[in-house]
Design a protein around this motif. Structure first.
Motif, PDB file in Angstrom:
ATOM      1  N   ALA A 133       0.837  -1.195   0.000  1.00 49.85           N
ATOM      2  CA  ALA A 133       0.000   0.000   0.000  1.00 49.85           C
ATOM      3  C   ALA A 133       0.879   1.255   0.000  1.00 49.85           C
ATOM      4  N   ALA A 174      -0.317   4.616   4.560  1.00 47.60           N
ATOM      5  CA  ALA A 174      -1.340   3.679   5.040  1.00 47.60           C
ATOM      6  C   ALA A 174      -0.772   2.783   6.136  1.00 47.60           C
ATOM      7  N   ARG A 205      -0.139   4.727   9.396  1.00 48.96           N
ATOM      8  CA  ARG A 205      -1.340   5.038  10.181  1.00 48.96           C
ATOM      9  C   ARG A 205      -1.933   3.786  10.830  1.00 48.96           C
ATOM     10  N   VAL A 206      -1.856   2.648  10.142  1.00 50.42           N
ATOM     11  CA  VAL A 206      -2.336   1.413  10.756  1.00 50.42           C
ATOM     12  C   VAL A 206      -1.453   1.039  11.941  1.00 50.42           C
ATOM     13  N   GLU A 232      -9.369   2.070   8.881  1.00 51.27           N
ATOM     14  CA  GLU A 232      -9.460   1.265   7.678  1.00 51.27           C
ATOM     15  C   GLU A 232      -8.530   1.821   6.600  1.00 51.27           C
ATOM     16  N   VAL A 233      -8.137   0.935   5.691  1.00 54.75           N
ATOM     17  CA  VAL A 233      -7.404   1.336   4.487  1.00 54.75           C
ATOM     18  C   VAL A 233      -8.228   0.888   3.291  1.00 54.75           C
ATOM     19  N   THR A 288      -6.159   6.197  -2.498  1.00 53.89           N
ATOM     20  CA  THR A 288      -6.054   5.535  -1.196  1.00 53.89           C
ATOM     21  C   THR A 288      -6.679   6.424  -0.137  1.00 53.89           C
ATOM     22  N   VAL A 321      -7.431   6.446   4.158  1.00 51.50           N
ATOM     23  CA  VAL A 321      -7.160   5.822   5.450  1.00 51.50           C
ATOM     24  C   VAL A 321      -7.923   6.593   6.509  1.00 51.50           C
TER      25      VAL A 321
END
Length: 465
Positions: A207, A211, A214-215, A360-361, A416, A418
């Motif tokens: 990704a 992303a 941040r996850v 979420e992504v 994308t 996020v």
């Protein structure tokens, strides 16, 4: 020997769709399954994993609003997961079998293997002959890394994690891809202390970099011990569980989930009888025809092809494959032009995917890196998701959006998002990418107020400025 127009090996969502579309084209179809009709996604992957995640996400969302209090019972989450997967039912896949048979498809139980041209043998069952086509839709299997000692302990694969009846006190997760990230968050919120180990420098390596960053932040905020650039050097039994050697440190866990990827499940399908190598992806053209096998009779769809290993993408390819088989059998023209009726073109340029973590992504198309590598002149627009809709959605809403624009054609080739609940933004992005909607036209697609989709207006304003 029993003869059908089409034989489909593997009755997961991909095989079901290939069988359905071939049958809709007027062909008789046998669908052969060694385990459960409905396949990996229904019982061990997409459905149970999202069921394990959903309650924790809903509770976290409530806690982001003032004046609310929310707790949940993990046992109820596991019970709800069981309801979705049919666990405890007399025949777990009875509903799926009923659908297939009601659609006019013959369901055969047993392990199927190719046995030469248009011939399939079934363990404890009949030998089958196909008049027109055989479709291999056997999916994929987990990859176990060659770590010293890993075969000396009982480890979890993804099936074990999604089938668990309780959360272990200490869970180690090896791998920072989609399964590793989702299950780390699910079990942390269900009561485990999770340690996630990933040799790479960022999570979700395929990704956009922001992303994964941040996850990782979201997992750490939940209490997950996220260790990047660290893998497991050795595994050994321990009086209190399983000992993981991580550099100079010993990490003891009760369970270890190995989530280090998957590979095409072509090992025991008999592909060697038609000149193909077992254990490798079955390369296909866009209509699903397997390359290197003469006669235009062997097809494949889904994970086993190695093209786009996602359930929805496999179902898409299977619909095209089933329709192509029916058209060829009837002597009708085949349209394999880009985005034609019999061409899985989206596999190459418009694959959507959601990672159901919190945040979420949601992404589709090319990342900036992949677009530039393809020689596309691009401009990237990055913005925080900070609109009225997101502010109303949650206090302190924190999200980010990126579009990758082909500046020569002025169309979006990748997007994308996020943040909380951004999955619902994805199909609009997919339509924009697949339809190659000119930005001048997209400017007139007005987002409703007040929704998170207002970010589309902000992205286009930023591009035009």
């Amino acid at each position: 020997m029993s003869t059908y127009d089409v034989i489909v090996i593997g009755a997961g969502p991909v095989g079901e769709n290939a069988a359905d579309y071939a049958h809709r084209g007027g062909l008789s179809v046998a669908l052969v399954e060694a385990e459960l009709v409905g396949g990996e996604c229904s019982y061990w992957a997409c459905v149970p994993s999202k069921a394990l995640l959903r309650t924790g996400h809903a509770v976290a969302a409530l806690r982001r609003l003032p004046g609310t209090k929310a707790e949940f019972d993990p046992a109820a989450v596991f019970a709800r997961r069981d309801a979705f997967t049919g666990r405890g039912a007399a025949v777990q896949d009875a509903g799926q079998v009923e659908w297939a048979e009601g659609a006019g498809i013959t369901v055969i139980r047993g392990h199927a293997r190719l046995a030469g041209e248009k011939t399939v043998t079934v363990d404890d069952g009949p030998t089958l002959s196909a008049r027109h086509a055989v479709v291999v839709a056997t999916g994929s299997v987990p990859v176990r890394p060659p770590i010293p000692g890993i075969d000396q302990v009982e480890v979890w694969g993804s099936r074990d994690a999604t089938s668990a009846q309780s959360a272990p006190a200490r869970l180690g997760v090896l791998g920072g891809g989609v399964v590793g990230c989702e299950m780390a968050q699910a079990f942390q919120r269900l009561g485990s202390q999770v340690t996630l180990l990933h040799r790479g420098e960022r999570l979700l390596a395929n990704a956009e970099p922001f992303a994964g960053e941040r996850v990782a932040a979201g997992l750490r905020a939940d209490g997950v011990d996220v260790r990047l650039g660290q893998g497991v050097d050795a595994v050994a039994p321990h009086p209190e569980g399983i000992a993981l050697t991580v550099g100079d440190e010993a990490v003891v866990v009760d369970r270890l989930l190995v989530a280090t990827g998957r590979r095409p499940a072509s090992d025991d399908v008999g592909v060697e009888t038609v000149g193909l190598e077992p254990g490798t992806a079955l390369a296909t053209d866009d209509s699903g025809l397997v390359q290197g096998v003469p006669g235009e009779w062997l097809y494949a769809a889904g994970d086993v092809t190695g093209r786009a290993p996602l359930t929805h993408q496999g179902k898409y390819a299977a619909r095209i494959t089933g329709a192509a088989i029916a058209a060829r059998a009837a002597g009708h023209p085949i349209d394999t032009s880009p985005f034609g009726e019999h061409a899985a073109t989206a596999d190459h340029r418009a694959v959507p995917q959601v990672v159901f973590t919190d945040p979420e992504v949601a992404a589709v198309g090319l990342t900036e890196e992949k677009a530039r590598a393809a020689g596309i002149a691009v401009r990237v627009v990055d913005l925080p998701i900070a609109v009225s809709g997101s502010a109303l959605h949650a206090d302190g809403y924190d999200g980010a959006a990126r579009i990758v624009v082909d500046t020569e054609r002025e169309v979006i080739v990748g997007a994308t998002f996020v943040g909380p609940d951004v999955a619902e933004l994805l199909h609009s992005a997919t339509v924009a990418v697949v339809g190659e909607v000119p930005l001048g036209r997209l400017w007139h697609a007005v987002p409703a107020f007040p929704t998170i989709s207002e970010v589309w207006l902000r992205l286009l304003e930023a591009y035009r400025s």
